[in-house]
Design a protein around this motif. Structure first.
Motif, PDB file in Angstrom:
ATOM      1  N   VAL A 176      35.423  40.198  44.636  1.00 51.14           N
ATOM      2  CA  VAL A 176      36.758  39.693  44.286  1.00 51.14           C
ATOM      3  C   VAL A 176      37.814  40.689  44.790  1.00 51.14           C
ATOM      4  O   VAL A 176      38.817  40.306  45.393  1.00 51.14           O
ATOM      5  CB  VAL A 176      36.870  39.453  42.762  1.00 51.14           C
ATOM      6  N   ALA A 177      37.565  41.987  44.571  1.00 52.10           N
ATOM      7  CA  ALA A 177      38.521  43.005  45.034  1.00 52.10           C
ATOM      8  C   ALA A 177      38.636  42.998  46.552  1.00 52.10           C
ATOM      9  O   ALA A 177      39.738  43.080  47.108  1.00 52.10           O
ATOM     10  CB  ALA A 177      38.095  44.386  44.538  1.00 52.10           C
ATOM     11  N   SER A 178      37.503  42.849  47.243  1.00 49.06           N
ATOM     12  CA  SER A 178      37.584  42.919  48.712  1.00 49.06           C
ATOM     13  C   SER A 178      38.203  41.650  49.292  1.00 49.06           C
ATOM     14  O   SER A 178      38.723  41.671  50.408  1.00 49.06           O
ATOM     15  CB  SER A 178      36.212  43.206  49.331  1.00 49.06           C
ATOM     16  N   THR A 179      38.199  40.567  48.519  1.00 48.40           N
ATOM     17  CA  THR A 179      38.801  39.308  49.000  1.00 48.40           C
ATOM     18  C   THR A 179      40.310  39.275  48.682  1.00 48.40           C
ATOM     19  O   THR A 179      41.070  38.552  49.333  1.00 48.40           O
ATOM     20  CB  THR A 179      38.082  38.102  48.338  1.00 48.40           C
ATOM     21  N   ALA A 180      40.720  40.052  47.677  1.00 45.96           N
ATOM     22  CA  ALA A 180      42.110  39.969  47.194  1.00 45.96           C
ATOM     23  C   ALA A 180      43.175  40.196  48.288  1.00 45.96           C
ATOM     24  O   ALA A 180      44.158  39.441  48.348  1.00 45.96           O
ATOM     25  CB  ALA A 180      42.321  40.943  46.033  1.00 45.96           C
ATOM     26  N   PRO A 181      43.005  41.200  49.180  1.00 50.08           N
ATOM     27  CA  PRO A 181      44.045  41.383  50.201  1.00 50.08           C
ATOM     28  C   PRO A 181      44.196  40.151  51.099  1.00 50.08           C
ATOM     29  O   PRO A 181      45.305  39.790  51.486  1.00 50.08           O
ATOM     30  CB  PRO A 181      43.549  42.588  51.011  1.00 50.08           C
ATOM     31  N   ASN A 193      57.118  35.234  42.754  1.00 52.08           N
ATOM     32  CA  ASN A 193      56.891  35.986  41.507  1.00 52.08           C
ATOM     33  C   ASN A 193      55.381  36.219  41.339  1.00 52.08           C
ATOM     34  O   ASN A 193      54.579  35.677  42.094  1.00 52.08           O
ATOM     35  CB  ASN A 193      57.471  35.214  40.316  1.00 52.08           C
ATOM     36  N   ALA A 194      55.034  37.001  40.320  1.00 50.89           N
ATOM     37  CA  ALA A 194      53.640  37.422  40.172  1.00 50.89           C
ATOM     38  C   ALA A 194      52.692  36.240  39.944  1.00 50.89           C
ATOM     39  O   ALA A 194      53.083  35.205  39.401  1.00 50.89           O
ATOM     40  CB  ALA A 194      53.522  38.380  38.988  1.00 50.89           C
ATOM     41  N   MET A 195      51.461  36.400  40.372  1.00 49.48           N
ATOM     42  CA  MET A 195      50.398  35.455  40.031  1.00 49.48           C
ATOM     43  C   MET A 195      49.049  36.164  40.065  1.00 49.48           C
ATOM     44  O   MET A 195      48.998  37.375  40.296  1.00 49.48           O
ATOM     45  CB  MET A 195      50.387  34.227  40.914  1.00 49.48           C
ATOM     46  N   GLY A 248      37.334  38.781  34.207  1.00 53.14           N
ATOM     47  CA  GLY A 248      38.317  39.674  34.812  1.00 53.14           C
ATOM     48  C   GLY A 248      39.408  38.907  35.516  1.00 53.14           C
ATOM     49  O   GLY A 248      39.341  37.684  35.627  1.00 53.14           O
ATOM     50  N   TYR A 249      40.411  39.637  35.951  1.00 53.01           N
ATOM     51  CA  TYR A 249      41.454  39.005  36.750  1.00 53.01           C
ATOM     52  C   TYR A 249      42.054  39.989  37.731  1.00 53.01           C
ATOM     53  O   TYR A 249      42.003  41.203  37.529  1.00 53.01           O
ATOM     54  CB  TYR A 249      42.553  38.391  35.872  1.00 53.01           C
ATOM     55  N   VAL A 250      42.593  39.425  38.810  1.00 49.84           N
ATOM     56  CA  VAL A 250      43.406  40.193  39.751  1.00 49.84           C
ATOM     57  C   VAL A 250      44.842  39.799  39.484  1.00 49.84           C
ATOM     58  O   VAL A 250      45.134  38.620  39.289  1.00 49.84           O
ATOM     59  CB  VAL A 250      43.044  39.827  41.208  1.00 49.84           C
ATOM     60  N   LEU A 251      45.734  40.775  39.466  1.00 46.27           N
ATOM     61  CA  LEU A 251      47.168  40.498  39.345  1.00 46.27           C
ATOM     62  C   LEU A 251      47.834  40.894  40.659  1.00 46.27           C
ATOM     63  O   LEU A 251      47.768  42.053  41.073  1.00 46.27           O
ATOM     64  CB  LEU A 251      47.764  41.299  38.182  1.00 46.27           C
ATOM     65  N   TYR A 252      48.426  39.882  41.329  1.00 47.32           N
ATOM     66  CA  TYR A 252      49.173  40.129  42.568  1.00 47.32           C
ATOM     67  C   TYR A 252      50.622  40.356  42.166  1.00 47.32           C
ATOM     68  O   TYR A 252      51.405  39.408  42.064  1.00 47.32           O
ATOM     69  CB  TYR A 252      49.052  38.942  43.524  1.00 47.32           C
ATOM     70  N   GLY A 253      50.946  41.583  41.823  1.00 47.31           N
ATOM     71  CA  GLY A 253      52.312  41.949  41.453  1.00 47.31           C
ATOM     72  C   GLY A 253      52.840  42.884  42.524  1.00 47.31           C
ATOM     73  O   GLY A 253      52.373  42.836  43.665  1.00 47.31           O
TER      74      GLY A 253
END
Ligand SMILES: O=P(O)(O)OC[C@H]1O[C@](O)(COP(=O)(O)O)[C@@H](O)[C@@H]1O
Ligand SMILES: [Mg+2]
Ligand SMILES: [Mg+2]
Length: 292
Positions: free
Chosen positions: A20-25, A108-110, A132-137
């Protein structure tokens, strides 16, 4: 948790959150040029953004490829997708690929929400292994709860670094945020909000992950209540309610559907909705008393 506190005692759970972390960017970058709406609706009858569909496909591909992941369900598709190879030991994933995606238009954030179960879906809180969650802020951060421990990471270039390995709700709450239009609130709920307003400060951003992350950071309460014309509210039990409840409860808070913990509920259908309340004990307890 293992010695460095960056990982859990569950290798598949670690692989899921690393992925999930490596896909986030890539998810973040994919928002450029994907801010318009698609023709279709998702299974909850809501309009989908191109970004919702793109993120869903990215996560499906990356996560189903992991050994030990048996199936993938998401807010954006009707049915569960099974991995090519199956085993009784498999974990089953429920994702909200982009939570608060209407915030993409206004920048805005999601977030992205991930729930890991040890039973086929739909499953309830008793089968949840991690959430868990990723926050794109302004930054990309990730919060993971597993074995009653909550860790927060910063995600840079797809790599996660621990910021805090025992995240707990602050004891002195300061913020609140409630969804739904005020005329749609029931009298009981509106009465409760009147009490909360006297004690806490309004902070509502329209993406559950952003709003819940504020509650985890500053203490307080977040809720999306049952509405006059939709008593089940808006949020989905499997993709939003259960994972957020698990994170907030593991951080020392409480969750409720208005009557009891969201973790005691098992959805009968994948896309079932529920009222959602999470936050510091006292505020969720008072909510339950107000809605009695
Ligand atoms: O716009 P409203 O009615 O306040 O709804 C906001 C809520 O809807 C959501 O955006 C629903 O999530 P999705 O964007 O994943 O459909 C939540 O994140 C948020 O809490
Ligand atoms: Mg959502
Ligand atoms: Mg979504």
């Amino acid at each position: 948790m293992s010695a460095d506190h960056a990982t859990t005692d569950h290798p598949v759970v670690d692989a899921v959150f690393e992925t999930v972390a490596s896909t986030a960017p890539e998810v973040r970058e994919s928002l450029v040029g994907r801010r318009s709406y698609e023709e279709g609706e998702n299974p909850s009858g809501e309009q989908q953004l191109e970004a919702d569909i793109f993120a869903d496909q990215l996560f499906e591909e990356a996560l189903l490829a992991l050994e030990g992941v048996g199936s993938y369900a998401s807010e954006e598709r009707d049915d569960v997708v099974e991995a090519d190879e199956q085993s009784d030991e498999d974990y089953h994933l429920a994702l909200d690929p982009l939570d608060g995606s209407s915030n993409v238009k206004s920048n805005n954030a999601m977030g992205t929400i991930v729930a890991v179960f040890d039973e086929p879906l739909p499953a309830g809180g008793d089968a949840l292994v991690a959430a868990g969650y990723v926050l794109y802020g302004p930054l990309t951060t990730m919060v993971v709860a597993c074995d009653e421990q909550v860790s927060e990471y910063t995600v840079v270039d797809g790599e996660r670094t621990v910021n805090e390995d025992e995240l707990t709700l602050p004891e002195e709450p300061t913020v609140y945020g409630f969804g739904g239009r005020v005329p749609e609130w029931t009298d009981d709920f509106a009465g409760y909000v009147g009490l909360v307003e006297d004690e806490l400060k309004l902070r509502y951003g329209g993406a559950m992950i952003g709003d819940v992350n504020q509650v985890l950071t500053y203490g307080g309460v977040f809720g999306y209540p049952g509405l006059r014309h939709r008593s089940e509210g808006k949020l989905r039990l499997l993709f939003e309610g259960i994972p957020i409840a698990a994170i907030v409860e593991a951080a020392g808070g409480r969750s409720s559907d208005g009557d009891g913990s969201l973790l005691k509920k098992t959805p009968e259908a994948l896309h079932e909705r529920t009222p959602v309340f999470v936050g510091n004990d006292e505020f969720v307890e008072r909510l339950e008393l107000a809605l009695e």
